[in-house]
Design a protein around this motif. Structure first.
Motif, PDB file in Angstrom:
ATOM      1  N   LYS A  91       0.829  -1.206   0.000  1.00 43.56           N
ATOM      2  CA  LYS A  91       0.000   0.000   0.000  1.00 43.56           C
ATOM      3  C   LYS A  91       0.869   1.264   0.000  1.00 43.56           C
ATOM      4  O   LYS A  91       0.562   2.240  -0.671  1.00 43.56           O
ATOM      5  N   ARG A  92       1.955   1.242   0.756  1.00 38.51           N
ATOM      6  CA  ARG A  92       2.839   2.414   0.771  1.00 38.51           C
ATOM      7  C   ARG A  92       3.536   2.580  -0.572  1.00 38.51           C
ATOM      8  O   ARG A  92       3.727   3.701  -1.048  1.00 38.51           O
ATOM      9  N   LEU A 149       1.006   4.172  -2.711  1.00 38.89           N
ATOM     10  CA  LEU A 149       0.898   5.591  -2.368  1.00 38.89           C
ATOM     11  C   LEU A 149       2.007   6.397  -3.038  1.00 38.89           C
ATOM     12  O   LEU A 149       1.758   7.478  -3.585  1.00 38.89           O
ATOM     13  N   VAL A 154      -5.286  13.341   1.525  1.00 37.80           N
ATOM     14  CA  VAL A 154      -5.416  12.030   2.176  1.00 37.80           C
ATOM     15  C   VAL A 154      -6.700  11.346   1.718  1.00 37.80           C
ATOM     16  O   VAL A 154      -6.710  10.148   1.426  1.00 37.80           O
ATOM     17  N   LEU A 208      -6.294   9.936  -1.793  1.00 34.97           N
ATOM     18  CA  LEU A 208      -5.408   8.772  -1.759  1.00 34.97           C
ATOM     19  C   LEU A 208      -6.127   7.556  -1.173  1.00 34.97           C
ATOM     20  O   LEU A 208      -6.035   6.452  -1.719  1.00 34.97           O
ATOM     21  N   ALA A 209      -6.843   7.761  -0.076  1.00 32.74           N
ATOM     22  CA  ALA A 209      -7.588   6.660   0.545  1.00 32.74           C
ATOM     23  C   ALA A 209      -8.614   6.092  -0.429  1.00 32.74           C
ATOM     24  O   ALA A 209      -8.756   4.871  -0.549  1.00 32.74           O
ATOM     25  N   LEU A 254      -6.977   4.001  -3.160  1.00 33.86           N
ATOM     26  CA  LEU A 254      -6.474   2.719  -2.673  1.00 33.86           C
ATOM     27  C   LEU A 254      -7.581   1.844  -2.089  1.00 33.86           C
ATOM     28  O   LEU A 254      -7.337   0.707  -1.695  1.00 33.86           O
ATOM     29  N   ILE A 272      -9.593   6.274   5.575  1.00 38.71           N
ATOM     30  CA  ILE A 272      -8.763   7.480   5.676  1.00 38.71           C
ATOM     31  C   ILE A 272      -7.730   7.342   6.794  1.00 38.71           C
ATOM     32  O   ILE A 272      -6.563   7.714   6.611  1.00 38.71           O
ATOM     33  N   ALA A 287      -4.911   5.186   5.561  1.00 39.77           N
ATOM     34  CA  ALA A 287      -4.079   5.946   4.616  1.00 39.77           C
ATOM     35  C   ALA A 287      -3.184   6.917   5.385  1.00 39.77           C
ATOM     36  O   ALA A 287      -1.991   7.042   5.083  1.00 39.77           O
ATOM     37  N   SER A 288      -3.738   7.575   6.388  1.00 38.47           N
ATOM     38  CA  SER A 288      -2.957   8.510   7.204  1.00 38.47           C
ATOM     39  C   SER A 288      -1.802   7.808   7.918  1.00 38.47           C
ATOM     40  O   SER A 288      -0.699   8.350   8.000  1.00 38.47           O
ATOM     41  N   HIS A 348      -0.244   5.062   6.934  1.00 39.25           N
ATOM     42  CA  HIS A 348       0.775   4.747   5.930  1.00 39.25           C
ATOM     43  C   HIS A 348       1.557   5.997   5.535  1.00 39.25           C
ATOM     44  O   HIS A 348       2.783   5.968   5.407  1.00 39.25           O
ATOM     45  N   LEU A 349       0.853   7.102   5.369  1.00 38.17           N
ATOM     46  CA  LEU A 349       1.510   8.356   4.991  1.00 38.17           C
ATOM     47  C   LEU A 349       2.440   8.857   6.092  1.00 38.17           C
ATOM     48  O   LEU A 349       3.488   9.435   5.814  1.00 38.17           O
TER      49      LEU A 349
END
Length: 85
Positions: A25-26, A29, A40, A43-44, A47, A51, A54-55, A57-58
């Motif tokens: 997943k990263r 991203l 975010v 991106l979420a 993928l 959210i 995703a946050s 991973h970010l």
């Protein structure tokens, strides 16, 4: 002694990058961010993940200095830290 400190810092950064790219997943991203800055939420959605996931991973990518973030109102936008990433 100074040489050892430099080596330690280098290996520490390499380990952070290794951890950051150890997740599919990263990696995805990073691929999405190579296309340009995104929020975010976007991106979420792209993928198909939550959210908050995703946050998380970010956050790992940011800690490894692969991405940078900026806040605009209630939204956070991410982009690659450098075109070479």
């Amino acid at each position: 002694m100074k040489k050892r400190v430099i080596k330690d810092l280098l290996y520490e950064q390499l380990a952070r990058i290794g951890k950051a790219v150890s997740s599919p997943k990263r990696l995805e991203l990073l691929n999405l961010l190579a296309q340009g800055e995104k929020s975010v939420e976007v991106l979420a959605d792209e993928l198909s993940i939550a959210i908050n996931l995703a946050s998380a991973h970010l956050k790992v990518l940011k800690e490894s200095r692969l991405v940078v973030a900026r806040k605009e109102g209630k939204f956070i936008y991410y982009r690659l830290a450098d075109p070479d990433v």
